[in-house]
Design an enzyme around this catalytic site. Structure first.
Site, mmCIF file in Angstrom:
data_model
loop_
_atom_site.group_PDB
_atom_site.id
_atom_site.type_symbol
_atom_site.label_atom_id
_atom_site.label_comp_id
_atom_site.label_asym_id
_atom_site.label_seq_id
_atom_site.Cartn_x
_atom_site.Cartn_y
_atom_site.Cartn_z
ATOM 1 N N GLU A 1 0.809 -1.226 0.000
ATOM 2 C CA GLU A 1 0.000 0.000 0.000
ATOM 3 C C GLU A 1 0.839 1.271 0.000
ATOM 4 O O GLU A 1 0.568 2.187 -0.797
ATOM 5 C CB GLU A 1 -0.999 -0.011 1.172
ATOM 6 N N HIS B 1 -11.112 -4.441 9.348
ATOM 7 C CA HIS B 1 -11.687 -4.304 8.001
ATOM 8 C C HIS B 1 -13.043 -3.614 8.035
ATOM 9 O O HIS B 1 -13.881 -3.857 7.176
ATOM 10 C CB HIS B 1 -11.858 -5.682 7.337
#
Lengths: 342, 333
Positions: free
Chosen positions: B67, B136
């Site tokens: 990322e 998440h």
């Protein structure tokens, strides 16, 4: 030139350029490199003077001792090739074509500076010369350099990008993520590690496991480790790696072994607790400007009076530049909230 | 209301997002999409499924699971002539990219005295109740909204998502675009013809007179459901969707507050130091003399999002809790 003591990193692959006779063009190149190194040295000496006489706000991280790397690499680039730089970035800026007066203005927070005084010593960007900016986050520009290389590849411009960083950045994960993608996608980016041996105040032997070269080699990236004090070695290596990149052969990793003459920053004066004075003195015997001057004189490519003339001219240019900046106005207060959004 | 009178074409939020990307990829060759599993897989949520077939793997690019790397690469590419759309699968992974967004993307234009700019879009997700647990499920748009130099878009309908994403891609600044992952199947009317929605313009999703509910993203849908229930007991709720947390359309929020005199702000980010606090403050400042009650805030409960459904459902505002809050605020029994 004296041989550095054992704490000097291994000079693996530190080959000299072939001792071919220099032509006229080569002499001009060598004198240009000499001048640029002197310009950085004189600039940084003046920065130190401005700091110690309390005329400069903040801090500065001096590049003195490492000049051969910035100049040797940037002289192998075109003006539209990209670089990203570090907190120790004045040398990269000058080597890529920045003017000292506008740089001094930035260091002093003046409106005439490269960033209108908003960036300062650690954030000089000079997009007209391909300098995408110095970065005060160690290793923080690895992705930016690779992104510029990605653009060059996608847009088919033929440009390359050079990412300068110190060996301290070898502790940052972003660098390895970026190396991985650069090699996967054969991006024209050259990772130049200036190994001055100290992550701020800590020797890299205490912070880096394994070998430095092995890091990039693990990704299959072409890697060279050279003597960063000899600008002819640096420049030859940089030309090779730039050519590779332009031909689409992908990224490379260039480790340049060097030394930071001054402290981590201008205020880091008492250094004995992390490195011995003898080590500093021994490295100063391998001064990049002296090494090149000795070569030029020794090979009878020019004479001392020419080099002295260059030095005098640059010293005067730097003095004028500092004077300009000291007398230049600060930004108008209305500038504080401009340029937040484009 | 800017909802289209339309031709009756109804698509999902996911389809609207994919259409926006496809149109911009077609229009501008410097646009590219990069992220984990964005190409053949079409993202973990299948939102981009098929996009690579039209534009190829050179423009819809599967990346390593890196990322910070793909975000940094996007910043550099944006500075040098490209318009990257970086896909960060879960908003929770914002933690990994904060240096590149906050210290790099957000500051480069300013630090360079306006010489450099970073026209990139970072698409990511938000929203709980997917039974995805604490790493998440968060809605972290407040973090980016806090940082000068970044714009933040938080759409609530397929129509808005499409028009706002196209604007975001054309914007000259870093824009973070938050998609509620529970809304990808939400259907709505989206015209065939091209349109864009400017960033920083709020939208009144339902007009009303008794109470203003300022809501974002999926909380707009929650608040609309609450408004239906409120109508049954005679309370007329106005639903205002800022659509962006920055730039923020303060006037529309304040004007609605002046009209109804009662305001609830509902957002799925954490209530503590969150988006609701900022919006409530803006409204309290701008409509102070018109308010009949303090501005109330409803956000995610200040706990890590739990896995167990019975616990998770307690952490976010629902039509029932918004209904109860509005009812109490209006002094109804």
């Amino acid at each position: 030139m004296a041989k550095a003591k054992s704490s000097k990193p291994a000079g693996k692959g530190a080959g000299k350029p072939a001792g071919k006779p220099a032509g006229k063009e080569d002499v001009e190149d060598l004198l240009q490199m000499y001048e640029q190194m002197v310009r950085i040295r004189e600039f940084e000496d003046k920065v130190n003077e401005l700091y110690t006489s309390a005329k400069m706000p903040g801090l500065a991280h001096l590049y003195i001792g490492e000049e051969a790397i910035a100049v040797g690499v940037c002289e192998a680039l075109n003006s539209d090739d990209y670089i990203t730089s570090t907190h120790r970035g004045h040398g990269h800026c000058i080597a890529k074509g920045a003017a000292v007066d506008i740089m001094f203005a930035e260091l002093l927070g003046k409106a005439a500076g490269y960033c209108g005084g908003k960036g300062g010593s650690m954030h000089i960007a000079d997009q007209a010369n391909g300098n995408l900016g110095a970065n005060a986050i160690v290793g923080g520009s690895a992705g930016i350099a690779a992104g510029a290389a990605f653009s060059a590849k996608r847009l088919g411009t033929g440009q390359v990008a050079v990412c300068f960083f110190g060996e301290g950045a070898l502790g940052q994960g972003l660098l390895y993520e970026t190396m991985n993608m650069a090699q996967l996608w054969k991006l024209p980016v050259i990772f130049v590690c200036e190994n001055n041996m100290y992550n701020e105040y800590t020797h890299y032997n205490e912070t880096a496991a394994g070998t430095l070269a092995g890091r990039a080699e693990a990704f299959g990236i072409h890697t060279e480790e050279i003597d960063g004090q000899d600008i002819r070695v640096v420049n030859e290596a940089a030309k090779r790696l730039v050519e590779r990149a332009r031909k689409g052969e992908g990224p490379s990793f260039l480790i340049c072994n060097t030394y930071r003459y001054h402290g981590h920053h201008v205020g880091d004066i008492d250094r004995a607790y992390y490195r011995p004075k003898e080590e500093e003195l021994e490295w100063q015997q391998r001064d990049p400007i002296t090494i090149l001057a000795d070569w030029i004189i020794g090979q009878k490519l020019s004479d001392q009076s020419v080099l002295d003339h260059i030095q005098a001219d640059v010293r005067s240019e730097v003095a004028r530049g500092a004077e300009f900046a000291l007398n230049a106005p600060y930004p108008d207060p209305s500038e504080v909230d401009t340029n937040v959004y484009a | 209301m800017s909802t289209p009178n339309g031709n009756g074409r109804v698509i999902t939020m996911g389809q609207a997002i994919k259409e926006a990307l496809a149109e911009e990829l077609r229009r501008d060759p410097t646009v590219y999409v990069m992220g984990e599993d964005v190409a053949e897989a079409g993202t973990a949520f299948k939102v981009l499924k098929g996009l690579v077939d039209e534009f190829g793997p050179e423009r819809v690019i599967d990346s390593p699971i890196s990322e910070p790397g793909i975000t940094g690469l996007g910043v550099g590419a944006a500075m040098t002539g490209m318009r990257p759309v970086v896909d960060i699968m879960f908003g929770d992974f914002s933690t990994l990219i904060m240096d590149q967004m906050v210290n790099q993307a957000a500051k480069i234009h300013y630090m360079s005295g306006g010489k450099l700019k970073v026209p990139m879009v970072l698409r990511t997700t938000m929203g709980a109740t997917r039974r995805s647990a604490a790493q998440h499920s968060q809605s972290l748009h407040a973090w980016f909204s806090h940082v000068p130099g970044i714009k933040v878009v938080i759409p609530s309908t397929p129509y808005d998502a499409k028009g706002l994403l196209k604007s975001a891609i054309r914007d000259e600044n870093p824009v973070v675009f938050f998609e509620d992952k529970m809304m990808y199947q939400l259907k709505g009317e989206v015209p065939e013809e091209e349109y864009i929605i400017p960033l920083g313009v709020a939208d009144v999703k339902r007009e009303g007179t008794d109470v203003t509910i300022v809501a974002t993203s999926s909380m707009v849908q929650v608040s609309l459901a609450a408004a239906d229930k409120l109508a049954e007991i005679g309370i007329s709720a106005e639903i205002v969707d800022p659509r962006c947390t920055f730039p923020l359309d303060k006037d529309t929020l304040i004007n609605s507050a002046k009209k109804t005199s009662r305001v609830i702000v509902v957002d799925e980010g954490y209530e503590r130091y969150g988006v609701t606090a900022e919006l409530a403050s803006v409204i309290a400042d701008g409509a102070f003399y018109y308010l009949d009650a303090p501005v109330k805030r409803m956000g995610a409960m200040d706990v890590p999002i739990p896995f167990s459904p019975v616990l998770e459902d307690l952490t976010v505002p629902t039509p029932d809790t918004v209904f109860e809050m509005a009812k109490a605020l209006c002094g109804a029994n």
